[in-house]
Each structure stands twice: as C-alpha cells, then as structure tokens.
Design an enzyme around this catalytic site. Structure first.
Site, PDB file in Angstrom:
ATOM      1  N   GLU A  14      -0.388  11.624   1.348  1.00  0.00           N
ATOM      2  CA  GLU A  14      -1.224  10.525   0.892  1.00  0.00           C
ATOM      3  C   GLU A  14      -1.867   9.926   2.126  1.00  0.00           C
ATOM      4  OE1 GLU A  14       1.010   7.915  -1.729  1.00  0.00           O
ATOM      5  OE2 GLU A  14       0.724   9.331  -3.392  1.00  0.00           O
ATOM      6  N   HIS A  24      -8.168   6.447  -6.817  1.00  0.00           N
ATOM      7  CA  HIS A  24      -6.869   7.139  -6.807  1.00  0.00           C
ATOM      8  C   HIS A  24      -6.064   6.796  -8.062  1.00  0.00           C
ATOM      9  CE1 HIS A  24      -3.035   8.713  -5.396  1.00  0.00           C
ATOM     10  NE2 HIS A  24      -2.479   7.523  -5.552  1.00  0.00           N
ATOM     11  N   ARG A  53       6.002  15.552  -5.148  1.00  0.00           N
ATOM     12  CA  ARG A  53       5.536  15.210  -6.508  1.00  0.00           C
ATOM     13  C   ARG A  53       6.535  15.602  -7.582  1.00  0.00           C
ATOM     14  NH1 ARG A  53       2.216  11.412  -5.019  1.00  0.00           N
ATOM     15  NH2 ARG A  53       0.486  12.170  -3.759  1.00  0.00           N
ATOM     16  N   THR A  97      -2.901   5.314  -1.253  1.00  0.00           N
ATOM     17  CA  THR A  97      -3.771   6.464  -1.023  1.00  0.00           C
ATOM     18  C   THR A  97      -5.234   6.053  -1.097  1.00  0.00           C
ATOM     19  OG1 THR A  97      -2.109   7.776  -2.159  1.00  0.00           O
ATOM     20  CG2 THR A  97      -4.249   8.819  -1.787  1.00  0.00           C
ATOM     21  N   GLN A 112       9.368  13.104  -7.459  1.00  0.00           N
ATOM     22  CA  GLN A 112       8.803  11.824  -7.903  1.00  0.00           C
ATOM     23  C   GLN A 112       8.628  11.790  -9.418  1.00  0.00           C
ATOM     24  OE1 GLN A 112       4.933  11.123  -6.200  1.00  0.00           O
ATOM     25  NE2 GLN A 112       4.712   9.080  -7.079  1.00  0.00           N
ATOM     26  N   GLU A 148      -3.498   7.204   4.086  1.00  0.00           N
ATOM     27  CA  GLU A 148      -3.476   5.750   3.940  1.00  0.00           C
ATOM     28  C   GLU A 148      -3.736   5.079   5.284  1.00  0.00           C
ATOM     29  OE1 GLU A 148      -0.267   4.052   1.743  1.00  0.00           O
ATOM     30  OE2 GLU A 148       0.158   5.891   0.630  1.00  0.00           O
ATOM     31  N   ARG A 203      -1.384  10.631 -17.521  1.00  0.00           N
ATOM     32  CA  ARG A 203      -1.422   9.966 -18.828  1.00  0.00           C
ATOM     33  C   ARG A 203      -2.747  10.303 -19.512  1.00  0.00           C
ATOM     34  NH1 ARG A 203       0.033   6.151 -15.216  1.00  0.00           N
ATOM     35  NH2 ARG A 203      -2.015   5.167 -15.379  1.00  0.00           N
ATOM     36  N   TYR A 234      -1.090   0.481  -3.739  1.00  0.00           N
ATOM     37  CA  TYR A 234      -1.717   1.438  -4.671  1.00  0.00           C
ATOM     38  C   TYR A 234      -3.113   0.888  -4.965  1.00  0.00           C
ATOM     39  CZ  TYR A 234      -1.388   4.447  -8.928  1.00  0.00           C
ATOM     40  OH  TYR A 234      -1.542   5.388  -9.911  1.00  0.00           O
ATOM     41  N   GLU A 294      -4.679  15.044  -6.253  1.00  0.00           N
ATOM     42  CA  GLU A 294      -6.030  14.847  -6.783  1.00  0.00           C
ATOM     43  C   GLU A 294      -6.970  15.986  -6.385  1.00  0.00           C
ATOM     44  OE1 GLU A 294      -5.511  10.886  -4.800  1.00  0.00           O
ATOM     45  OE2 GLU A 294      -7.180  10.406  -6.142  1.00  0.00           O
ATOM     46  N   LYS A 318       9.666   9.885  -1.904  1.00  0.00           N
ATOM     47  CA  LYS A 318       8.835   9.303  -0.843  1.00  0.00           C
ATOM     48  C   LYS A 318       9.645   8.985   0.413  1.00  0.00           C
ATOM     49  CE  LYS A 318       5.004   8.113  -3.357  1.00  0.00           C
ATOM     50  NZ  LYS A 318       3.608   8.311  -2.940  1.00  0.00           N
ATOM     51  N   THR A 349       7.701   8.992   6.429  1.00  0.00           N
ATOM     52  CA  THR A 349       6.359   8.407   6.427  1.00  0.00           C
ATOM     53  C   THR A 349       5.870   8.459   7.866  1.00  0.00           C
ATOM     54  OG1 THR A 349       7.040   6.865   4.688  1.00  0.00           O
ATOM     55  CG2 THR A 349       4.987   6.365   5.851  1.00  0.00           C
ATOM     56  N   ASP A 381       4.581  -0.183   0.336  1.00  0.00           N
ATOM     57  CA  ASP A 381       3.406   0.656   0.117  1.00  0.00           C
ATOM     58  C   ASP A 381       2.695   0.216  -1.160  1.00  0.00           C
ATOM     59  OD1 ASP A 381       1.640   2.682   0.820  1.00  0.00           O
ATOM     60  OD2 ASP A 381       2.704   4.182  -0.365  1.00  0.00           O
ATOM     61  N   TYR A 421      10.832   8.737 -11.341  1.00  0.00           N
ATOM     62  CA  TYR A 421      10.154   7.453 -11.156  1.00  0.00           C
ATOM     63  C   TYR A 421      10.238   6.492 -12.330  1.00  0.00           C
ATOM     64  CZ  TYR A 421       5.853   8.149 -13.900  1.00  0.00           C
ATOM     65  OH  TYR A 421       4.941   8.300 -14.907  1.00  0.00           O
ATOM     66  N   ASP A 426       1.759   9.056   3.795  1.00  0.00           N
ATOM     67  CA  ASP A 426       2.891   8.834   2.902  1.00  0.00           C
ATOM     68  C   ASP A 426       3.232  10.165   2.231  1.00  0.00           C
ATOM     69  OD1 ASP A 426       4.742   7.852   1.094  1.00  0.00           O
ATOM     70  OD2 ASP A 426       3.228   7.034  -0.259  1.00  0.00           O
TER      71      ASP A 426
HETATM   72 CA    CA Z   1       1.473   5.885  -1.104  1.00  0.00          CA
END
Ligand code: CA
Length: 408
Positions: A193, A126, A231, A343, A234, A195, A135, A121, A357, A247, A251, A119, A238, A227
């Site tokens: 997500e 996104h 959260r 995503t 994750q 995708e 961040r 990104y 989001e 994850k 899927t 997968d 992560y 996906d």
């Molecule tokens: Ca994904």
C-alpha cells in the site's frame, strides 16, 4: 554556486534538507555510533558535528542517536534549526565540507523511535475500489461513515522498519469462501500500500484534543510509507474488528523525514467536500498555514519497473483532519507517533496504490518485464519514490522507501 557540485535542480538541494540517522560504514551501528544526518545531494551532513564545529546552540539537540529530541523541541526550534542548516550548507559550506559523507559510505537507520502507529483510509478512489472489489452488491461502494470521519485503525509500531529492510513473507490463516475450513501457511496474496506517513513531534496531555489549527505545532514532517498487506490473511480475519495480522508483520518507512517547512510550495486544497463536516473536522475556513492537502507525486516500482503513479493531492481527508480526529476523544500524542495516510489511489487505473486494485483482486495481472504479477513473489523489490513542487520550480525529493520480499 551549486552546493557540493550537485546540479541546481537537485531534488535534495539546500531547499529540501530532510533528516535521517546514519552510522559510518566500517564503524559500529549501535546507538553510540548513530548520528543525526541531513541529506544534501548525494551526501549526508553530520548535523551534530557541524553544529559543534560552528558553535551552534543546537549541538546537543543534533548530537543524538535518533531524531526524537529534535521532534520534541517544537515548531519554533524546528524552523530555527532548519534556518541554521540552510546557512551551514550555503554560507558556511567550506567549514562543513569535512563533515559530509557520501551516501554510499553510510548505513541509514530507523530515524526515530516509533511510539504509536495509526493507519488511515483517506483516499476516496481507494476506498471505492476496495468497496467494488469486496462488496460488489452494495448500493454504495463507500461505507456510510466514510464521508463523515477519517476511518483508521491502530497498527503495530514495533514492526515499523527502515527502507532497505527485507520483508519476510508472513504466514497465517486463510480461508477462501469456497474452502470448507481454514488452512495455515505463507501468504499467497502479499501486497503493498503506497502511503505517506506523518511524524508527530510535540506530545499532548491526555484529554486535550488537537484542533485543525494545531497540526503544524505537533507534526514535524512526513515520509513515504509502504503498508505491506497480506490480503488472504486480512480477508479471513478482519470481520468485525479490522486489520490485524495481515498488516502487523512489517511497515516500511523512508530513511529521510522531510520537514513540513520544506513543503510550503506543495500545499493544495483537498477535493471538494461533498458532505457537511462536524466542526472539529471542518476545514473550509482559510488558515495561515495554507490549505491542508499536499501535492506529492508518488511512483511505485516493482523490480525497477514503474507500475503506478498515485497523486497524493487526491486524498479526501487531510493529515490535519486525521490528527484532529485521532485526538478528539482525548487520546494523547507522544513524540514519535506515526500515522499513515492510507493507500493513495488516483482516479485512473495507472494511479492505484495497491496490487489489489492494480490487478483488480488478481483478475487482471500486471505485465512486467520479468513476467506477470498478481501479488508479490519472493525476490520482488518494491520501491516508492515521490517529489513535490518546491521553490522556483525545483522539486523537493522525498526519500525512497524500498523493500525486498524474502521467503518466510
Ligand atoms: Ca494502509
């Protein structure tokens, strides 16, 4: 004459012809009962039976319980089979009418045996949204590598499920920054997500990278992909190795694989590149296959209510660049490899492809007809649909991917 009484602008008309695997309701659903099918309108054509009835040389290739033999057959055969199918559903329609089954009379299965699953990104919108959420103090919402390589990770192919499969809420560890210790339990921040998944057909030997120009020789088609993402699991797990149990529980992919040959009118140039790319990723030169982006218009619905319309044309990294990157170290491809785009999020707030989001990490709940939503609740049904421009202004429909959350 419209095919099988379908309207001429049917997004699943003879210009589309996506592939799937079905069994007849009332029969068994094991491997011996599964057949390669091609969708035409609201029907599925038993492709193997049609090939046999019409004396096609592709009868064996299409009389299979999965798409894998067709995937492995290569680009020339893919085009030849598609040309034959087009003739069968137009010129030879009387001969194949008895081999059409209403979609309501069949069960759709995972259309191919998923080999490896990767997968990516690839949406700048996104990635920037995620950067701003997690961040907020960083000088740049993108990580320093983002414009230089398509970031990805290896997922879990064994838990890829076909559209319509219930998804059990996963349990795991979570720890908010304010919690003194981690706790274990069902995820309370279950997300989606939106995708697009790309399906590899032709394998490679280890040690042979696939250049950008090799994309269409290896990739058969695409599908919608959800996906599912926990959260809270994750966020705690992560660092520093990336997504894992948040994850890997499920899927979902659509039951129909749209061949790239059906999307010739959907090619678009990807967004302007803002950083110079290393030669193996540099797609600035014209190619005979057209620009590397695809104009796919995705819709995300929760319990039938549309919450977002992500535009795939905004993806910074193309599927060809992703394939080139994931093989540049010599890693081999296998028939049935699946890779997700990442995503899909457009620039505006109603084009975001995740609840993370859309609700800005739960701070701005969505107002749905059945109440407010930050993350998914048990019983929620999430459905992704999409279409692409096709010939003569007719849309090419992608098979939907839907799934219902059940308690874990
Ligand atoms: Ca994904």
């Amino acid at each position: 004459m419209p095919p099988f009484d379908a309207p001429e602008d049917d997004p699943f008309g003879p210009h589309n012809l996506p592939y799937g695997v079905f069994s007849l309701n009332g029969s068994g659903s094991g491997p011996a009962d599964r057949k390669v099918g091609v969708r035409i309108g609201d029907h599925v054509l038993d492709a193997g039976a049609a090939a046999t009835a019409l004396g096609s040389p592709y009868a064996t290739l299409l009389t299979q319980p999965t798409l894998n033999p067709l995937l492995a057959a290569g680009r020339t055969t893919w085009s030849d089979v598609r040309r034959a199918l087009t003739a069968w559903v137009t010129v030879h329609r009387e001969a194949i009418e008895p081999l059409l089954h209403p979609l309501s009379s069949v069960t759709l299965h995972l259309p191919f045996e998923v080999a490896d699953y990767v997968d990516f990104y690839a949406s700048e919108n996104h990635a920037r949204n995620v950067g701003r959420i997690f961040r907020p103090d960083a000088a740049d919402s993108l990580t320093p590598n983002w414009k230089h390589l398509p970031i990805g990770y290896h997922g879990r192919s064994g838990t890829v499920v076909v559209s319509g499969t219930d998804v059990a809420r996963p349990s795991g560890q979570r720890k908010a920054p304010t919690d003194p210790t981690p706790v274990f339990g069902p995820s309370v921040r279950l997300d989606i997500e939106a995708e697009v998944g790309f399906v590899v057909g032709v394998p490679t030997a280890q040690g042979t990278p696939v250049p950008l120009s090799g994309f269409r020789d290896h990739v058969f088609g695409l599908c919608l992909l959800n996906d599912w993402s926990a959260r809270d699991i994750q966020a705690w797990e992560y660092v520093p190795l990336g997504p894992f149990l948040g994850k890997s529980f499920a899927t979902s992919i659509s039951a129909w694989i749209t061949p790239l040959d059906a999307l010739e009118e959907a090619h678009v140039a990807p967004p302007a590149r803002t950083h110079p790319l290393l030669p193996y990723l540099d797609d600035s030169a014209e190619t005979s296959d057209g620009p590397g982006g695809y104009d796919l218009r995705i819709s995300v619905a929760i319990n039938g209510h549309t919450v977002s319309e992500p535009p795939f044309s905004t993806m910074y990294w193309t599927a060809a660049q992703q394939l080139a990157h994931m093989t540049v170290n010599g890693a081999s491809l296998r028939t049935g490899d699946l890779y997700g785009s990442g995503t899909v999020s457009g620039p505006s707030a109603d084009q975001r492809g995740s609840l993370l989001e859309l609700t800005w990490n739960g701070q701005e709940p969505l107002e749905l007809p059945d109440g407010k939503r930050t993350f998914l609740e048990d019983g929620d049904v999430v459905t992704l649909t999409a279409w692409a421009p096709g010939p003569d202004g007719v849309r090419v429909g992608l098979g939907e991917v839907t799934g219902r959350i059940v308690s874990g």
